[in-house]
Design a protein around this motif. Structure first.
Motif, PDB file in Angstrom:
ATOM      1  N   ILE A  21       1.105  -1.116  -0.059  1.00  0.00           N
ATOM      2  CA  ILE A  21      -0.422  -0.074  -0.098  1.00  0.00           C
ATOM      3  C   ILE A  21       0.743   1.071   0.086  1.00  0.00           C
ATOM      4  N   ASP A  22       1.882   1.513   1.061  1.00  0.00           N
ATOM      5  CA  ASP A  22       2.707   2.646   1.029  1.00  0.00           C
ATOM      6  C   ASP A  22       3.344   2.588  -0.429  1.00  0.00           C
ATOM      7  N   GLU A  23       3.888   1.382  -0.838  1.00  0.00           N
ATOM      8  CA  GLU A  23       4.810   1.957  -2.519  1.00  0.00           C
ATOM      9  C   GLU A  23       3.642   1.958  -3.791  1.00  0.00           C
ATOM     10  N   LEU A  24       1.874   2.464  -3.344  1.00  0.00           N
ATOM     11  CA  LEU A  24       1.302   2.980  -4.844  1.00  0.00           C
ATOM     12  C   LEU A  24       0.882   4.048  -4.739  1.00  0.00           C
ATOM     13  N   PRO A  25       1.078   4.677  -5.579  1.00  0.00           N
ATOM     14  CA  PRO A  25       1.073   6.186  -6.100  1.00  0.00           C
ATOM     15  C   PRO A  25       0.356   6.518  -5.081  1.00  0.00           C
ATOM     16  N   GLU A  26       0.124   8.193  -4.517  1.00  0.00           N
ATOM     17  CA  GLU A  26      -0.594   9.187  -3.678  1.00  0.00           C
ATOM     18  C   GLU A  26      -1.754   8.511  -4.498  1.00  0.00           C
ATOM     19  N   LYS A  27      -2.063   8.502  -5.579  1.00  0.00           N
ATOM     20  CA  LYS A  27      -4.011   8.679  -5.811  1.00  0.00           C
ATOM     21  C   LYS A  27      -4.645   7.598  -5.176  1.00  0.00           C
ATOM     22  N   GLN A  28      -3.794   6.562  -5.575  1.00  0.00           N
ATOM     23  CA  GLN A  28      -3.894   5.425  -5.429  1.00  0.00           C
ATOM     24  C   GLN A  28      -4.762   4.987  -3.879  1.00  0.00           C
ATOM     25  N   ARG A  29      -3.501   5.124  -3.543  1.00  0.00           N
ATOM     26  CA  ARG A  29      -2.976   4.777  -1.889  1.00  0.00           C
ATOM     27  C   ARG A  29      -4.618   5.617  -1.380  1.00  0.00           C
ATOM     28  N   THR A  30      -4.816   7.357  -1.198  1.00  0.00           N
ATOM     29  CA  THR A  30      -6.155   8.083  -0.845  1.00  0.00           C
ATOM     30  C   THR A  30      -7.240   7.239  -1.520  1.00  0.00           C
ATOM     31  N   VAL A  31      -7.421   6.656  -2.647  1.00  0.00           N
ATOM     32  CA  VAL A  31      -8.916   6.236  -2.558  1.00  0.00           C
ATOM     33  C   VAL A  31      -8.879   5.452  -2.115  1.00  0.00           C
ATOM     34  N   LEU A  32      -8.287   4.260  -2.284  1.00  0.00           N
ATOM     35  CA  LEU A  32      -8.017   2.888  -1.416  1.00  0.00           C
ATOM     36  C   LEU A  32      -8.566   3.225   0.122  1.00  0.00           C
ATOM     37  N   GLN A  33      -7.467   4.266   0.408  1.00  0.00           N
ATOM     38  CA  GLN A  33      -7.838   5.002   2.201  1.00  0.00           C
ATOM     39  C   GLN A  33      -9.125   4.757   2.753  1.00  0.00           C
ATOM     40  N   LEU A  34      -9.474   6.204   1.864  1.00  0.00           N
ATOM     41  CA  LEU A  34     -10.810   6.686   2.080  1.00  0.00           C
ATOM     42  C   LEU A  34     -12.020   5.556   1.310  1.00  0.00           C
ATOM     43  N   ARG A  35     -11.576   5.306   0.773  1.00  0.00           N
ATOM     44  CA  ARG A  35     -13.007   3.734   0.061  1.00  0.00           C
ATOM     45  C   ARG A  35     -12.718   2.659   1.428  1.00  0.00           C
ATOM     46  N   ASP A  36     -11.468   2.155   1.852  1.00  0.00           N
ATOM     47  CA  ASP A  36     -11.759   0.817   2.762  1.00  0.00           C
ATOM     48  C   ASP A  36     -10.993   0.908   3.485  1.00  0.00           C
ATOM     49  N   MET A  37     -10.862   2.156   4.372  1.00  0.00           N
ATOM     50  CA  MET A  37     -10.853   2.568   5.744  1.00  0.00           C
ATOM     51  C   MET A  37     -10.963   3.079   6.422  1.00  0.00           C
ATOM     52  N   GLU A  38     -12.103   4.413   5.096  1.00  0.00           N
ATOM     53  CA  GLU A  38     -12.982   5.128   5.770  1.00  0.00           C
ATOM     54  C   GLU A  38     -14.234   4.724   5.077  1.00  0.00           C
ATOM     55  N   GLY A  39     -14.579   4.070   4.082  1.00  0.00           N
ATOM     56  CA  GLY A  39     -15.994   3.831   4.387  1.00  0.00           C
ATOM     57  C   GLY A  39     -16.438   4.769   3.764  1.00  0.00           C
ATOM     58  N   LYS A  40     -15.849   5.092   2.691  1.00  0.00           N
ATOM     59  CA  LYS A  40     -16.734   6.056   2.296  1.00  0.00           C
ATOM     60  C   LYS A  40     -16.723   6.125   0.319  1.00  0.00           C
ATOM     61  N   SER A  41     -18.556   6.336   0.297  1.00  0.00           N
ATOM     62  CA  SER A  41     -19.505   6.221  -1.104  1.00  0.00           C
ATOM     63  C   SER A  41     -18.334   6.979  -2.307  1.00  0.00           C
ATOM     64  N   TYR A  42     -18.254   5.998  -3.155  1.00  0.00           N
ATOM     65  CA  TYR A  42     -17.367   6.259  -4.360  1.00  0.00           C
ATOM     66  C   TYR A  42     -17.663   8.010  -4.671  1.00  0.00           C
ATOM     67  N   LYS A  43     -19.215   8.821  -4.906  1.00  0.00           N
ATOM     68  CA  LYS A  43     -19.933   9.890  -4.781  1.00  0.00           C
ATOM     69  C   LYS A  43     -19.232  10.770  -3.921  1.00  0.00           C
ATOM     70  N   GLU A  44     -19.068  10.342  -2.953  1.00  0.00           N
ATOM     71  CA  GLU A  44     -18.043  10.991  -1.688  1.00  0.00           C
ATOM     72  C   GLU A  44     -16.514  11.366  -1.703  1.00  0.00           C
ATOM     73  N   ILE A  45     -16.144  10.121  -2.467  1.00  0.00           N
ATOM     74  CA  ILE A  45     -14.562  10.127  -2.794  1.00  0.00           C
ATOM     75  C   ILE A  45     -14.582  10.773  -3.997  1.00  0.00           C
ATOM     76  N   ALA A  46     -15.488  10.695  -5.106  1.00  0.00           N
ATOM     77  CA  ALA A  46     -15.428  12.052  -6.305  1.00  0.00           C
ATOM     78  C   ALA A  46     -15.776  12.849  -5.951  1.00  0.00           C
ATOM     79  N   ALA A  47     -16.412  14.096  -4.813  1.00  0.00           N
ATOM     80  CA  ALA A  47     -16.508  15.194  -4.404  1.00  0.00           C
ATOM     81  C   ALA A  47     -14.825  15.237  -3.761  1.00  0.00           C
ATOM     82  N   ILE A  48     -14.220  14.602  -2.766  1.00  0.00           N
ATOM     83  CA  ILE A  48     -13.447  15.140  -2.260  1.00  0.00           C
ATOM     84  C   ILE A  48     -11.957  15.143  -2.898  1.00  0.00           C
ATOM     85  N   LEU A  49     -11.695  14.319  -4.451  1.00  0.00           N
ATOM     86  CA  LEU A  49     -10.557  14.814  -5.155  1.00  0.00           C
ATOM     87  C   LEU A  49     -11.099  15.284  -5.573  1.00  0.00           C
TER      88      LEU A  49
END
Length: 169
Positions: free
Chosen positions: A111-139
């Motif tokens: 996970i640490d080796e992923l590009p920043e954008k992929q790490r962020t999306v993975l964090q928001l979706r899988d660890m924070e439980g955000k919806s795709y719509k919420e992630i899209a708004a954040i990013l």
């Protein structure tokens, strides 16, 4: 629209902001600074809170942008993350526990080796439980791009993990 309170609506977000900042900066001190700077910036914009559709999304966006700025300036991409592990029942054998710990460490490293954008999306979706719509708004990207980025991040981790598991690399 209801009144937004710093104490009740924004301050409780500090843990989420910290986890997001930590995922981006990979440095606990930098992540703490990002959270503090985010809180200050959000407080300074308090007259505009009522205009935001989601104050949480706004706070996460501010934290993300500050974390990216700090990580690019400090090149803080070399420290690892620490996860708090869930309690494991005592019935686990020491060998099984050691193997599980090694697997988690490999996944953390991948996970640490992923590009920043992929790490962020993975964090928001899988660890924070955000919806795709919420992630899209954040990013500030289309929802489809969030889905593609998440898919690519998961695939990359899976492929690298299988490579390590099968070949011991």
């Amino acid at each position: 629209m209801r009144e937004i309170s710093f104490r009740h609506d924004i301050l409780p977000l500090k843990d989420k902001l910290y986890r997001l900042a930590l995922r981006i900066t990979l440095d606990t001190a930098e992540a703490e600074d990002v959270v503090q700077d985010t809180m200050i910036k959000v407080w300074n914009l308090r007259e505009q809170w009522s205009r935001f559709e989601s104050i949480e999304a706004f706070c996460l966006t501010v934290a993300r942008n500050l974390a990216i700025d700090r990580s690019q300036k400090a090149e803080a991409q070399n420290a690892g993350l620490t996860f708090e592990l869930q309690e494991v029942p005592d019935t686990t054998t020491p060998d099984a526990q050691m193997e599980r710990d090694e697997q988690l460490e490999i996944v953390r490293r991948l996970i640490d080796e992923l590009p920043e954008k992929q790490r962020t999306v993975l964090q928001l979706r899988d660890m924070e439980g955000k919806s795709y719509k919420e992630i899209a708004a954040i990013l500030q990207v289309p929802e489809e791009q969030v889905k593609v980025t998440l898919y690519r991040a998961r695939q990359r981790i899976k492929l690298k993990y299988d490579e390590i598991d099968n070949y011991g690399l």
